[in-house]
Design a protein around this motif. Structure first.
Motif, PDB file in Angstrom:
ATOM      1  N   MET A 146     -66.536 -15.162   8.260  1.00  0.00           N
ATOM      2  CA  MET A 146     -65.699 -14.850   9.415  1.00  0.00           C
ATOM      3  C   MET A 146     -64.580 -15.863   9.599  1.00  0.00           C
ATOM      4  SD  MET A 146     -68.426 -13.591  12.270  1.00  0.00           S
ATOM      5  CE  MET A 146     -67.079 -13.322  13.444  1.00  0.00           C
ATOM      6  N   GLY A 147     -64.463 -16.842   8.713  1.00  0.00           N
ATOM      7  CA  GLY A 147     -63.410 -17.826   8.853  1.00  0.00           C
ATOM      8  C   GLY A 147     -63.733 -18.858   9.907  1.00  0.00           C
ATOM      9  N   ARG A 148     -62.781 -19.747  10.131  1.00  0.00           N
ATOM     10  CA  ARG A 148     -62.977 -20.863  11.044  1.00  0.00           C
ATOM     11  C   ARG A 148     -62.219 -20.631  12.347  1.00  0.00           C
ATOM     12  NH1 ARG A 148     -60.314 -24.910   6.861  1.00  0.00           N
ATOM     13  NH2 ARG A 148     -58.725 -23.331   7.261  1.00  0.00           N
ATOM     14  N   SER A 149     -62.644 -21.338  13.381  1.00  0.00           N
ATOM     15  CA  SER A 149     -61.932 -21.318  14.656  1.00  0.00           C
ATOM     16  C   SER A 149     -60.818 -22.361  14.593  1.00  0.00           C
ATOM     17  CB  SER A 149     -62.880 -21.639  15.809  1.00  0.00           C
ATOM     18  OG  SER A 149     -62.173 -21.769  17.034  1.00  0.00           O
ATOM     19  N   VAL A 150     -59.582 -21.905  14.737  1.00  0.00           N
ATOM     20  CA  VAL A 150     -58.394 -22.755  14.573  1.00  0.00           C
ATOM     21  C   VAL A 150     -57.568 -22.732  15.850  1.00  0.00           C
ATOM     22  CG1 VAL A 150     -56.251 -23.083  13.284  1.00  0.00           C
ATOM     23  CG2 VAL A 150     -58.304 -22.274  12.092  1.00  0.00           C
ATOM     24  N   LEU A 151     -57.020 -23.884  16.219  1.00  0.00           N
ATOM     25  CA  LEU A 151     -56.061 -23.950  17.314  1.00  0.00           C
ATOM     26  C   LEU A 151     -54.809 -24.668  16.819  1.00  0.00           C
ATOM     27  CD1 LEU A 151     -55.444 -23.442  20.343  1.00  0.00           C
ATOM     28  CD2 LEU A 151     -56.265 -25.766  20.785  1.00  0.00           C
ATOM     29  N   VAL A 152     -53.661 -24.019  17.004  1.00  0.00           N
ATOM     30  CA  VAL A 152     -52.370 -24.591  16.633  1.00  0.00           C
ATOM     31  C   VAL A 152     -51.555 -24.751  17.902  1.00  0.00           C
ATOM     32  CG1 VAL A 152     -50.274 -24.325  15.255  1.00  0.00           C
ATOM     33  CG2 VAL A 152     -52.456 -23.419  14.393  1.00  0.00           C
ATOM     34  N   THR A 153     -51.176 -25.972  18.252  1.00  0.00           N
ATOM     35  CA  THR A 153     -50.350 -26.149  19.446  1.00  0.00           C
ATOM     36  C   THR A 153     -48.894 -25.842  19.097  1.00  0.00           C
ATOM     37  OG1 THR A 153     -49.869 -28.518  19.136  1.00  0.00           O
ATOM     38  CG2 THR A 153     -51.924 -27.943  20.258  1.00  0.00           C
ATOM     39  N   GLY A 154     -48.186 -25.235  20.035  1.00  0.00           N
ATOM     40  CA  GLY A 154     -46.814 -24.825  19.778  1.00  0.00           C
ATOM     41  C   GLY A 154     -46.748 -23.825  18.632  1.00  0.00           C
ATOM     42  N   GLY A 155     -47.684 -22.885  18.620  1.00  0.00           N
ATOM     43  CA  GLY A 155     -47.810 -21.978  17.479  1.00  0.00           C
ATOM     44  C   GLY A 155     -47.169 -20.631  17.658  1.00  0.00           C
ATOM     45  N   ASN A 156     -46.274 -20.509  18.628  1.00  0.00           N
ATOM     46  CA  ASN A 156     -45.665 -19.199  18.879  1.00  0.00           C
ATOM     47  C   ASN A 156     -44.324 -19.010  18.180  1.00  0.00           C
ATOM     48  OD1 ASN A 156     -44.778 -21.209  20.752  1.00  0.00           O
ATOM     49  ND2 ASN A 156     -43.778 -19.617  21.967  1.00  0.00           N
ATOM     50  N   ARG A 157     -43.814 -20.048  17.495  1.00  0.00           N
ATOM     51  CA  ARG A 157     -42.552 -19.908  16.770  1.00  0.00           C
ATOM     52  C   ARG A 157     -42.409 -21.041  15.759  1.00  0.00           C
ATOM     53  NH1 ARG A 157     -37.983 -22.838  19.201  1.00  0.00           N
ATOM     54  NH2 ARG A 157     -38.736 -24.203  20.846  1.00  0.00           N
ATOM     55  N   GLY A 158     -41.443 -20.908  14.881  1.00  0.00           N
ATOM     56  CA  GLY A 158     -41.092 -21.966  13.951  1.00  0.00           C
ATOM     57  C   GLY A 158     -42.237 -22.403  13.053  1.00  0.00           C
ATOM     58  N   ILE A 159     -42.355 -23.703  12.866  1.00  0.00           N
ATOM     59  CA  ILE A 159     -43.381 -24.252  11.991  1.00  0.00           C
ATOM     60  C   ILE A 159     -44.778 -23.869  12.465  1.00  0.00           C
ATOM     61  CG2 ILE A 159     -44.485 -26.419  11.304  1.00  0.00           C
ATOM     62  CD1 ILE A 159     -41.658 -27.626  11.065  1.00  0.00           C
ATOM     63  N   GLY A 160     -45.020 -23.971  13.759  1.00  0.00           N
ATOM     64  CA  GLY A 160     -46.344 -23.643  14.286  1.00  0.00           C
ATOM     65  C   GLY A 160     -46.750 -22.215  14.000  1.00  0.00           C
ATOM     66  N   LEU A 161     -45.810 -21.284  14.148  1.00  0.00           N
ATOM     67  CA  LEU A 161     -46.112 -19.882  13.876  1.00  0.00           C
ATOM     68  C   LEU A 161     -46.395 -19.668  12.396  1.00  0.00           C
ATOM     69  CD1 LEU A 161     -46.312 -16.937  14.775  1.00  0.00           C
ATOM     70  CD2 LEU A 161     -43.829 -16.762  14.527  1.00  0.00           C
ATOM     71  N   ALA A 162     -45.623 -20.319  11.529  1.00  0.00           N
ATOM     72  CA  ALA A 162     -45.855 -20.190  10.084  1.00  0.00           C
ATOM     73  C   ALA A 162     -47.242 -20.702   9.713  1.00  0.00           C
ATOM     74  CB  ALA A 162     -44.784 -20.945   9.304  1.00  0.00           C
ATOM     75  N   VAL A 163     -47.644 -21.829  10.297  1.00  0.00           N
ATOM     76  CA  VAL A 163     -48.976 -22.379  10.040  1.00  0.00           C
ATOM     77  C   VAL A 163     -50.046 -21.415  10.536  1.00  0.00           C
ATOM     78  CG1 VAL A 163     -50.585 -24.215  10.679  1.00  0.00           C
ATOM     79  CG2 VAL A 163     -48.224 -24.784  10.055  1.00  0.00           C
ATOM     80  N   GLU A 168     -62.654 -25.757  15.127  1.00  0.00           N
ATOM     81  CA  GLU A 168     -63.026 -26.503  13.927  1.00  0.00           C
ATOM     82  C   GLU A 168     -61.810 -27.112  13.221  1.00  0.00           C
ATOM     83  OE1 GLU A 168     -66.437 -23.998  11.899  1.00  0.00           O
ATOM     84  OE2 GLU A 168     -64.986 -22.689  12.932  1.00  0.00           O
ATOM     85  N   VAL A 169     -60.659 -26.466  13.393  1.00  0.00           N
ATOM     86  CA  VAL A 169     -59.417 -26.929  12.774  1.00  0.00           C
ATOM     87  C   VAL A 169     -58.360 -27.028  13.867  1.00  0.00           C
ATOM     88  CG1 VAL A 169     -57.594 -26.451  11.104  1.00  0.00           C
ATOM     89  CG2 VAL A 169     -59.976 -25.870  10.560  1.00  0.00           C
ATOM     90  N   LEU A 170     -57.773 -28.197  14.017  1.00  0.00           N
ATOM     91  CA  LEU A 170     -56.719 -28.415  15.011  1.00  0.00           C
ATOM     92  C   LEU A 170     -55.436 -28.826  14.308  1.00  0.00           C
ATOM     93  CD1 LEU A 170     -55.706 -28.816  17.974  1.00  0.00           C
ATOM     94  CD2 LEU A 170     -56.456 -31.206  17.736  1.00  0.00           C
ATOM     95  N   VAL A 171     -54.351 -28.131  14.621  1.00  0.00           N
ATOM     96  CA  VAL A 171     -53.029 -28.498  14.116  1.00  0.00           C
ATOM     97  C   VAL A 171     -52.152 -28.807  15.325  1.00  0.00           C
ATOM     98  CG1 VAL A 171     -51.035 -27.818  12.738  1.00  0.00           C
ATOM     99  CG2 VAL A 171     -53.329 -26.983  12.124  1.00  0.00           C
ATOM    100  N   VAL A 172     -51.734 -30.061  15.445  1.00  0.00           N
ATOM    101  CA  VAL A 172     -50.920 -30.502  16.580  1.00  0.00           C
ATOM    102  C   VAL A 172     -49.452 -30.420  16.185  1.00  0.00           C
ATOM    103  CG1 VAL A 172     -50.411 -32.375  18.182  1.00  0.00           C
ATOM    104  CG2 VAL A 172     -52.761 -32.012  17.389  1.00  0.00           C
ATOM    105  N   ASN A 173     -48.775 -29.428  16.732  1.00  0.00           N
ATOM    106  CA  ASN A 173     -47.385 -29.161  16.356  1.00  0.00           C
ATOM    107  C   ASN A 173     -46.426 -29.180  17.543  1.00  0.00           C
ATOM    108  OD1 ASN A 173     -45.191 -27.857  14.576  1.00  0.00           O
ATOM    109  ND2 ASN A 173     -45.454 -26.352  16.218  1.00  0.00           N
ATOM    110  N   ALA A 174     -46.928 -28.993  18.743  1.00  0.00           N
ATOM    111  CA  ALA A 174     -46.061 -28.879  19.919  1.00  0.00           C
ATOM    112  C   ALA A 174     -45.216 -30.129  20.099  1.00  0.00           C
ATOM    113  CB  ALA A 174     -46.902 -28.633  21.172  1.00  0.00           C
ATOM    114  N   GLY A 175     -43.938 -29.937  20.393  1.00  0.00           N
ATOM    115  CA  GLY A 175     -43.066 -31.081  20.600  1.00  0.00           C
ATOM    116  C   GLY A 175     -41.742 -30.682  21.212  1.00  0.00           C
ATOM    117  N   ILE A 176     -41.039 -31.668  21.749  1.00  0.00           N
ATOM    118  CA  ILE A 176     -39.731 -31.442  22.345  1.00  0.00           C
ATOM    119  C   ILE A 176     -38.775 -32.532  21.877  1.00  0.00           C
ATOM    120  CG2 ILE A 176     -40.671 -30.341  24.419  1.00  0.00           C
ATOM    121  CD1 ILE A 176     -40.102 -33.014  25.905  1.00  0.00           C
ATOM    122  N   THR A 177     -37.493 -32.312  22.090  1.00  0.00           N
ATOM    123  CA  THR A 177     -36.478 -33.339  21.866  1.00  0.00           C
ATOM    124  C   THR A 177     -35.646 -33.511  23.130  1.00  0.00           C
ATOM    125  OG1 THR A 177     -34.916 -31.716  20.954  1.00  0.00           O
ATOM    126  CG2 THR A 177     -36.311 -32.906  19.384  1.00  0.00           C
TER     127      THR A 177
END
Length: 235
Positions: free
Chosen positions: A1-18, A71-80
């Motif tokens: 069934m795969g792993r439980s993953v959370l990607v922050t800032g995952g709605n566009r750009g790099i986060g969405l691709a991941v 189980e897998v966390l990808v921290v991508n959210a950020g601002i400039t």
């Protein structure tokens, strides 16, 4: 069934691709967002403010209710908040550090609860090659992204005994909405110091994350993986 993953800032750009790459591999993927949810129906959108621990906790609770402990966390959210240091307001500095670096800390701290119990986990922090070569007008952003390296290496020591790896991916000039906002002059300069002489794609970052979170990357922790076309070579 795969792993439980959370990607922050995952709605566009790099986060969405991941997020879409991991979902394509069969993982159950949730993505945090502030305004609009993810455009991919395979992804679970959860609202989160990186400056608010309660909001982050609520996002994790929603993701875990749907997919199980993260189980897998990808921290991508950020601002400039770019600006030369003499013109930079103190809030411009603190806001960027609060979201990009302190937000990473808050998110990791929440994620490792379940990972420690499971004695397994994968954490990837998305930094920037700005940490290595610097950038005029980005004292705040470069400081926050550089801080991720020290954070990851300290976490690697803390969490390694529980079979939790922590790594950093450092993108160079990637074709995203954020990179399209830079001036033509700045873009030309960055390309001139990029050995491959071109921009990367968000999918290039996704491939690196897949490696670090997959079976092939099981013995990699505390590492910084530049995905930059050579930008910042040797940094």
């Amino acid at each position: 069934m795969g792993r439980s993953v959370l990607v922050t800032g995952g709605n566009r750009g790099i986060g969405l691709a991941v997020a879409t790459a991991l979902a394509a591999d069969g993982d159950r993927v949730a993505v945090t967002h502030r305004d609009s949810g993810p455009p991919d129906e395979r992804l679970l959108g959860v609202h989160a403010e990186m400056t608010d621990p309660a909001s982050i906790d609520a996002a994790f609770a929603k993701a875990e209710a749907a997919h199980g402990p993260v189980e897998v966390l990808v921290v991508n959210a950020g601002i400039t908040r770019d600006g030369l240091v003499l013109r930079m307001e103190e809030r411009d500095f603190t806001d960027v550090v609060d979201v990009n670096l302190h937000g990473a800390f808050r998110t990791v701290r929440r994620a490792v609860r379940g990972m420690m119990r499971a004695r397994w986990g994968r954490i990837v922090l998305i930094s920037s090659m700005t940490y290595a070569y610097g950038a005029p007008g980005q004292v705040n952003y470069a400081a926050a992204k550089a801080g991720m390296l020290g954070m990851a290496r300290s976490l690697a020591w803390e969490l390694g005994p529980r079979n939790i790896t922590v790594n950093v991916v450092s993108p160079g000039l990637i074709d995203t909405d954020m990179s399209r906002e830079i001036t033509d002059q700045r873009r030309e300069h960055l390309l001139s110091i990029t050995p491959l002489g071109r921009t990367g794609e968000p999918e290039d970052i996704a491939a690196a994350v897949r490696y670090l979170t997959g079976e092939s990357g099981r013995f990699v922790t505390g590492a910084v993986l530049p995905v930059s076309g050579g930008l910042g070579l040797g940094g």
